[in-house]
Design an enzyme around this catalytic site. Structure first.
Site, PDB file in Angstrom:
ATOM      1  N   ASP A  90       0.804  -1.223   0.000  1.00  0.00           N
ATOM      2  CA  ASP A  90       0.000   0.000   0.000  1.00  0.00           C
ATOM      3  C   ASP A  90       0.837   1.273   0.000  1.00  0.00           C
ATOM      4  O   ASP A  90       0.377   2.313  -0.461  1.00  0.00           O
ATOM      5  CB  ASP A  90      -0.997   0.008   1.151  1.00  0.00           C
ATOM      6  CG  ASP A  90      -0.362  -0.224   2.510  1.00  0.00           C
ATOM      7  OD1 ASP A  90       0.882  -0.300   2.589  1.00  0.00           O
ATOM      8  OD2 ASP A  90      -1.115  -0.339   3.493  1.00  0.00           O
ATOM      9  N   ASP A 100       3.384   1.943  13.796  1.00  0.00           N
ATOM     10  CA  ASP A 100       2.532   0.748  13.875  1.00  0.00           C
ATOM     11  C   ASP A 100       3.162  -0.419  14.638  1.00  0.00           C
ATOM     12  O   ASP A 100       2.471  -1.099  15.390  1.00  0.00           O
ATOM     13  CB  ASP A 100       2.106   0.257  12.491  1.00  0.00           C
ATOM     14  CG  ASP A 100       1.230   1.252  11.759  1.00  0.00           C
ATOM     15  OD1 ASP A 100       0.518   2.025  12.431  1.00  0.00           O
ATOM     16  OD2 ASP A 100       1.269   1.276  10.520  1.00  0.00           O
TER      17      ASP A 100
END
Length: 803
Positions: free
Chosen positions: A68, A521
């Protein structure tokens, strides 16, 4: 005693290696470029979402992955690793690293088309691009994409719904023909292998569904659009094209369209399922079907009560397999509902082959189970594999069918709560961070099968090889058919070569581990060996480590900050402990800085939303630093334990001489450029008291030798993004400077061995790594080694003088 020995060693190292603190000029001239061999990735292994895996069905071993925000990759069977194809993307065209779709040519397998674009809104400037290759992605022609009205066509490789697909499709009967389903801007067609494109004006729908959550907080309507294109190969002959073409659309009226005349005309596919957990008599559902624009709910069941066809897959049995979901991913819940249906091209019949339902639960919207992807075994098309998308707890499910979807067998099941029976194993010994550093209580397990699983695939030439993308990489097995024989399926991480982390900060201490990272993350890592994946830094987990620092006199004393938390390590990062108290109200998102002074007696913590505070008792008490504004970047002097420096949100420089207790403004007129310092990176020099370097974005690069009181502008810098320092050439030399910046009109990674007088570019246009504007540092122990943190390509490094 141990701490004293380390401090003495560090001090000796600083004197020996970093003694070159004499003044310098600022001419900013250019030296010849070094050779480009040697750029490598620090091994984390994955670290981000892989929403698509694309096999070539005519040539064995041709396989691509799309990420992505980390670019496109090709699998190399010889090395069992992935080769990055889009590292040419730099600061100005970082959007090429968001991959919206990939098509590999079934007629000429060397041909490849990649739809590249990260954002559909104005976060990415200019048009997205088609990347067209005739050599398996070794080189590309880059095609700017425009809509029919001449405005830029945008693609959303990192937008909601990015796992849908594939949006690109090449006609197996005429490979000059390529289709692309856009994000709300219609269907596009190329008749020359992807080099030129026109909108298919006859296609009746662009998709009226957009993402409610993204629209609410970004004030931009992101449409999911035309999510996939599939050809029926039996409807045409080689060289003459396929007549029957199918497209899946995110629309509240009809979701699948068909053409029977090679794309000239289109109509809703007859008999298509009108599915969802709803009654068409519900007023809100009827209203949604009449809307020109439908805002699709992302945190609850939407008023449309529809399931949308996220994936369309061709089966060599002459069928179209469609995965339905009430959400669009990557974070929507499987409990919102979904289905799997198949359409037979010859009989024109639809068959419901949905997965087994959830047990009834009043907290679920429906008992229907949402699907991320379904795959077919080309060697035996009655064999199907399907995976849920975001069951979240206790785990995802993978299902296998050997009868075309009439029945499904789960890869695990509960056998008297909370006990579970697993028909699989996962070996993560080479990627230890995938257990998140924690143990789970049954029925949860670590590592999980995954999350955000938007694609699962069976190798069309090998029924035993299956792989799927997760929110953290790829898992693969080479013994899939053992499932049918009652044996365990063995999974291993399979993202070797894919590095997808967004890096927030880097340090390279003078002793201990060579590199410690803060990443988004997944927290961060301590790397003693750059070629091996490390365990995740825990105790506790910080999802985004925004700032790291070490004490100059005791480099084993390290702090890390993020998520409104601050941790300390006394042993170089092996073990961590939280400070005694956190600062109340500190921003829990990414951002902010923290610094520890030279002898580790004082920590200054600067949350992005508060005035910085200091502590001399490791957080038992926090005291506001007097004289500073909010939103400061703070650093400590690498020699004098009493000195800290700060660059404030008011764009002024401050200094402290009392261990961070109080600061005075020392310079508010440093910027003579007249340009904005939107980007800022402040670093202190090892072994040279008062020496600072400051990258100020379009305002340029600056150097101070008196603690920020006066600044010298280094000429030639049009956009200084980050600045870092590494080992000096010898004991009489200054630390080597490294920056990723726009210098004399050209973005690149540059180094200087003479305090910024001359600069040498050490990368080329094929190695730019996107918007790498968060962190760079040299290694204080290895002359010529530089580490660069990227936004989606992990950490890359180079030993400039390596033979």
């Amino acid at each position: 005693m141990k701490k004293i020995v380390k401090s003495l060693a560090a001090a000796a190292s600083a004197v020996l290696v970093f003694a070159g603190c004499a003044s310098t000029g600022s001419s900013g001239s250019t030296s010849p470029q070094y050779t480009q061999k040697g750029w490598k990735s620090v091994k984390i292994h994955g670290g981000g979402m892989v929403p698509g895996l694309i096999y070539n069905t005519s040539k064995q071993g041709v396989l691509y992955a799309r990420t992505d925000m980390g670019g496109a990759y090709r699998f190399d069977a010889a090395s069992q690793s992935w080769i990055p194809l889009t590292d040419f993307a730099g600061v100005e065209d970082y959007g090429r690293l968001g991959i919206a779709s990939i098509a590999t040519d079934p007629v000429e397998p060397n041909r490849l088309v990649i739809a590249s674009g990260t954002y559909t809104n104005d976060w990415e400037k200019g048009p997205s691009q088609m990347l067209v290759s005739e050599d398996y992605g070794n080189t590309f022609k880059r095609i700017d994409m425009y809509k029919s009205d001449g405005t830029p066509l945008k693609m959303g490789g990192n937008m909601p719904g990015r796992g849908a697909g594939e949006r690109l499709a090449i006609d197996p009967n005429n490979n000059k023909i390529v289709y692309f389903g856009s994000f709300g801007d219609g269907l596009y067609k190329s008749e020359d292998y992807g080099h030129t494109w026109k909108e298919v004006k006859s296609f009746p729908a662009k998709g009226n569904v957009y993402d409610e959550g993204f629209s609410t907080w970004s004030h931009f309507d992101h449409y999911f659009g035309i999510m996939w294109v599939v050809f029926d190969p039996e409807s045409g002959t080689p060289g003459n094209g396929s007549k029957n073409i199918y497209c899946g659309v995110a629309d509240t009226k009809n979701t699948i369209y068909e053409s029977n005349d090679a794309g000239v005309t289109w109509h809703p596919l007859e008999g298509q399922p009108k599915i969802g957990d709803f009654s068409y008599g519900k007023p809100e559902a009827q209203k949604a079907r009449g809307e020109a624009k439908h805002k699709h709910m992302t945190g609850d069941v939407c008023s449309c009560h529809m399931y949308y066809p996220l994936k369309g897959v061709y089966s060599p049995k002459g069928e179209l397999l469609v995965s339905y979901n009430a959400g669009f991913g990557p974070y929507s819940s499987a409990y919102w509902g979904g289905a799997i249906w198949k359409f037979n091209f010859k009989t024109r019949e639809w068959t419901d082959i949905s997965l087994p339902k959830h047990d009834p639960d009043p907290s679920y919207a429906t008992t229907d189970r949402a699907v991320g992807s379904v795959a077919v075994d080309y060697q035996n098309p009655d064999v199907l594999i399907a995976v849920t998308m975001n069951e979240w707890w206790p785990d995802e499910y993978i299902y296998r069918s050997t009868d075309g979807g009439a029945t499904w067998d789960p890869i695990w099941y509960l056998d008297g709560y909370p006990n579970r029976v697993d028909k699989y194993s996962i070996n993560i010994k080479d990627v230890p961070w995938l257990d998140w550093g924690t143990q789970k209580t049954l029925p949860e397990e670590n590592p999980k099968l995954g999350w955000c699983i938007a694609d699962i695939e069976i190798d069309p030439f090998d029924s035993d090889r299956m792989m799927y993308g997760t929110g953290a990489g790829i898992y693969s097995t080479g013994n899939l058919t053992d499932w049918d024989r009652g044996k365990r399926v063995n999974f291993i991480p399979y993202a070797e070569g894919i590095e997808e982390c967004a890096v927030l900060d880097l340090i390279s201490p003078t002793e201990g581990a060579h590199l410690i990272s803060g990443v988004g993350d997944i927290g961060g890592f301590v790397h003693y060996d750059l070629t091996k994946a490390s365990p995740m830094i825990v105790n506790p987990n910080i999802s985004g480590v925004s700032s790291l620092d070490y004490a100059a006199e005791d480099p084993y004393y390290i702090i890390r900050m993020g998520d409104g938390k601050l941790m300390i390590s006394y042993d170089g990062g092996d073990e961590w402990n939280p400070v005694k108290n956190y600062i109340q109200g500190a921003n829990e998102g990414w951002g902010g800085t923290a610094a520890v002074n030279a002898d580790s007696s004082v920590i200054v913590w600067a949350p992005s939303n508060l005035v910085p505070s200091w502590t001399d008792d490791e957080g038992e008490h926090w005291n506001v630093c007097s004289g500073l504004p909010e939103n400061c970047k703070v650093v400590s002097d690498r020699v004098n334990k009493n000195k800290f420096y700060a660059y404030g949100g008011d764009k002024k420089f401050y200094a402290s001489t009392d261990g961070g207790k109080s600061f005075v403004m020392v310079n508010d007129r440093w910027n003579k450029s007249g340009k904005d310092s939107w980007q800022s990176d402040l670093n202190a020099v090892i072994g040279c008291e008062g020496h600072l370097w400051f990258a100020a974005g379009e305002a340029g690069l600056y150097h101070s030798e008196d603690g920020g009181i006066t600044w010298t502008s280094i000429s030639g810098f049009d956009d200084a993004l980050v600045i870092g320092l590494g080992k000096a050439k010898d004991s009489s030399s200054y630390q080597v400077l490294y920056t990723n910046s726009k210098y004399k009109g050209k973005y690149g990674i540059y180094m200087s061995e003479d305090k910024g007088v001359t600069w040498t570019r050490i990368n080329d246009d094929n190695h730019q790594y996107g918007a790498a504007n968060t962190a760079i540092t040299g290694d204080p122990r290895v002359y010529g080694r530089v580490y660069l943190g990227t936004n989606g390509r992990g950490i890359v490094y180079r030993d400039v003088f390596e033979n």
